[in-house]
Scaffold this motif. Structure first.
Motif, mmCIF file in Angstrom:
data_model
loop_
_atom_site.group_PDB
_atom_site.id
_atom_site.type_symbol
_atom_site.label_atom_id
_atom_site.label_comp_id
_atom_site.label_asym_id
_atom_site.label_seq_id
_atom_site.Cartn_x
_atom_site.Cartn_y
_atom_site.Cartn_z
ATOM 1 N N ALA A 138 10.012 -15.272 -3.669
ATOM 2 C CA ALA A 138 8.828 -14.563 -3.178
ATOM 3 C C ALA A 138 8.685 -13.210 -3.867
ATOM 4 N N LEU A 139 9.807 -12.552 -4.105
ATOM 5 C CA LEU A 139 9.760 -11.249 -4.769
ATOM 6 C C LEU A 139 9.245 -11.386 -6.201
ATOM 7 N N LYS A 140 9.653 -12.430 -6.879
ATOM 8 C CA LYS A 140 9.171 -12.655 -8.251
ATOM 9 C C LYS A 140 7.663 -12.900 -8.269
ATOM 10 N N VAL A 141 7.161 -13.666 -7.301
ATOM 11 C CA VAL A 141 5.720 -13.908 -7.193
ATOM 12 C C VAL A 141 4.981 -12.589 -6.962
ATOM 13 N N PHE A 142 5.554 -11.727 -6.128
ATOM 14 C CA PHE A 142 4.961 -10.415 -5.859
ATOM 15 C C PHE A 142 4.811 -9.615 -7.152
ATOM 16 N N PHE A 143 5.866 -9.517 -7.918
ATOM 17 C CA PHE A 143 5.806 -8.781 -9.183
ATOM 18 C C PHE A 143 4.785 -9.401 -10.138
ATOM 19 N N GLU A 144 4.815 -10.712 -10.252
ATOM 20 C CA GLU A 144 3.932 -11.392 -11.208
ATOM 21 C C GLU A 144 2.469 -11.314 -10.796
ATOM 22 N N SER A 145 2.193 -11.171 -9.498
ATOM 23 C CA SER A 145 0.809 -11.088 -9.023
ATOM 24 C C SER A 145 0.092 -9.869 -9.581
ATOM 25 N N PHE A 146 0.835 -8.804 -9.830
ATOM 26 C CA PHE A 146 0.233 -7.566 -10.339
ATOM 27 C C PHE A 146 -0.018 -7.604 -11.842
ATOM 28 N N GLY A 147 0.741 -8.438 -12.531
ATOM 29 C CA GLY A 147 0.617 -8.429 -13.989
ATOM 30 C C GLY A 147 0.943 -7.048 -14.521
ATOM 31 N N GLU A 148 0.018 -6.476 -15.291
ATOM 32 C CA GLU A 148 0.214 -5.135 -15.847
ATOM 33 C C GLU A 148 -0.428 -4.051 -14.979
ATOM 34 N N ASN A 149 -0.835 -4.419 -13.757
ATOM 35 C CA ASN A 149 -1.502 -3.463 -12.868
ATOM 36 C C ASN A 149 -0.543 -2.684 -11.975
ATOM 37 N N LEU A 150 0.752 -2.905 -12.151
ATOM 38 C CA LEU A 150 1.744 -2.212 -11.339
ATOM 39 C C LEU A 150 2.872 -1.721 -12.230
ATOM 40 N N GLN A 151 3.175 -0.442 -12.116
ATOM 41 C CA GLN A 151 4.299 0.140 -12.836
ATOM 42 C C GLN A 151 5.228 0.798 -11.836
ATOM 43 N N ILE A 152 6.457 0.297 -11.755
ATOM 44 C CA ILE A 152 7.449 0.811 -10.823
ATOM 45 C C ILE A 152 8.599 1.414 -11.612
ATOM 46 N N GLN A 153 8.946 2.642 -11.275
ATOM 47 C CA GLN A 153 10.016 3.329 -11.986
ATOM 48 C C GLN A 153 11.401 2.919 -11.490
ATOM 49 N N SER A 154 11.511 2.668 -10.184
ATOM 50 C CA SER A 154 12.823 2.404 -9.602
ATOM 51 C C SER A 154 12.696 1.502 -8.388
ATOM 52 N N ILE A 192 -1.438 0.864 -10.601
ATOM 53 C CA ILE A 192 -0.729 1.539 -9.521
ATOM 54 C C ILE A 192 0.617 2.008 -10.063
ATOM 55 N N ASN A 193 0.852 3.309 -9.989
ATOM 56 C CA ASN A 193 2.113 3.874 -10.442
ATOM 57 C C ASN A 193 2.979 4.216 -9.232
ATOM 58 N N ILE A 194 4.117 3.559 -9.129
ATOM 59 C CA ILE A 194 5.014 3.725 -7.993
ATOM 60 C C ILE A 194 6.341 4.308 -8.477
ATOM 61 N N ASP A 195 6.765 5.384 -7.827
ATOM 62 C CA ASP A 195 8.076 5.939 -8.159
ATOM 63 C C ASP A 195 9.189 5.014 -7.695
ATOM 64 N N THR A 196 9.094 4.578 -6.428
ATOM 65 C CA THR A 196 10.164 3.755 -5.861
ATOM 66 C C THR A 196 9.616 2.639 -4.983
ATOM 67 N N LEU A 197 10.087 1.432 -5.230
ATOM 68 C CA LEU A 197 9.865 0.302 -4.339
ATOM 69 C C LEU A 197 11.122 0.158 -3.493
ATOM 70 N N PHE A 198 10.969 0.326 -2.169
ATOM 71 C CA PHE A 198 12.095 0.208 -1.257
ATOM 72 C C PHE A 198 12.152 -1.223 -0.711
ATOM 73 N N LEU A 199 13.260 -1.887 -0.961
ATOM 74 C CA LEU A 199 13.456 -3.254 -0.482
ATOM 75 C C LEU A 199 14.565 -3.270 0.558
ATOM 76 N N GLU A 200 14.195 -3.537 1.796
ATOM 77 C CA GLU A 200 15.196 -3.733 2.843
ATOM 78 C C GLU A 200 15.468 -5.232 2.870
ATOM 79 N N ILE A 201 16.437 -5.676 2.101
ATOM 80 C CA ILE A 201 16.550 -7.102 1.786
ATOM 81 C C ILE A 201 17.094 -7.941 2.937
#
Length: 257
Positions: A40-56, A2-11
């Motif tokens: 929780a955010l770190k778990v989210f990123f790690e769940s994808f492994g190399e299946n997620l690429q986020i530019q920003s 999954i290639n994502i330009d932007t992940l929007f986090l309303e923290i």
């Protein structure tokens, strides 16, 4: 992949000012004490492994500098994403805060709606503190610094003044119109990238395709109980259903495209 330009986090959703055109102030969204957890955010990123690429990643609130774990959040994001942008009202910027931001952030957007008139004070409040924050930010080592002007019929005659201020102090300049403002000088793009090229996580840790699709029908998952396969399946189905229609985009989507 999954290639994502932007992940929007309303923290978070809490804020120290009361902007009249804010989604929370207008009652379109409800404020709460909820906030995104760095763990929780770190778990989210790690769940994808190399299946997620986020530019920003774009962090917003509420006012993000009120988040009690803001540095831990920025540190987590920095581990996984090459470009980090934050949005702030600028009133809480200090020398100490800016030193912290310099370690993690590539770009800072500060809201400013007027310079000499009372418009900003009436619409947002704490105008002088915003200008003081911009003075501190100007001298920082953060690579990209942008003034964002929310434009309405009440301040459209002040665009040139704010633009001149931004140029004089070496800020980039952007405009975001609100719903009641129409101008031929600000054109809506003819394609929507948000649906396929963005992910949005709100302060309640709920995951959606974008900011304007925060309803149960378009929920992709929950950051605190994240299931990778369910997320992929839901996202695929929602994109297939919405892409030909794009009702939200046709109606009022400006800022996230």
């Amino acid at each position: 992949m999954i290639n994502i330009d932007t992940l929007f986090l309303e923290i978070n959703s809490v804020c120290n000012i009361h902007c009249k055109y804010c989604f929370y102030e207008k009652g379109e969204l409800s404020r709460s004490s909820s906030r995104i957890s760095p763990t929780a955010l770190k778990v989210f990123f790690e769940s994808f492994g190399e299946n997620l690429q986020i530019q920003s990643v774009s962090l917003s609130g509420g006012e993000i500098l009120l988040h009690r774990e803001i540095e831990d959040l920025l540190k987590t994001v920095r581990q996984f994403v090459p470009h980090v942008l934050i949005m702030t009202n600028g009133t809480l910027l200090s020398s100490t805060t800016i030193q912290m931001l310099e370690k993690y952030v590539d770009e800072v957007h500060v809201s400013l709606d007027s310079i000499t008139s009372s418009y900003h004070e009436k619409q947002r409040g704490l105008h002088r503190k915003t200008l003081n924050g911009l003075e501190l930010l100007r001298a920082s080592r953060i690579p990209m610094k942008t003034i964002v002007m929310t434009v309405s019929n009440g301040n459209k005659d002040q665009i040139d003044e704010v633009r001149k201020y931004a140029k004089e102090y070496s800020f980039l300049f952007q405009m975001h119109p609100v719903d009641n403002f129409n101008s031929s000088t600000i054109r809506r793009p003819n394609t929507c990238k948000s649906l396929t090229k963005s992910i949005m996580i709100n302060a309640k840790s709920q995951i959606y395709p974008c900011f304007h699709l925060q309803t149960d029908a378009y929920l992709l998952g929950d950051l605190n109980n994240f299931n990778f396969q369910d997320f992929l399946s839901r996202r695929k189905d929602i994109i297939a259903y919405l892409l030909p229609k794009l009702p939200c985009y046709r109606n009022r989507c400006w800022p996230l495209i």
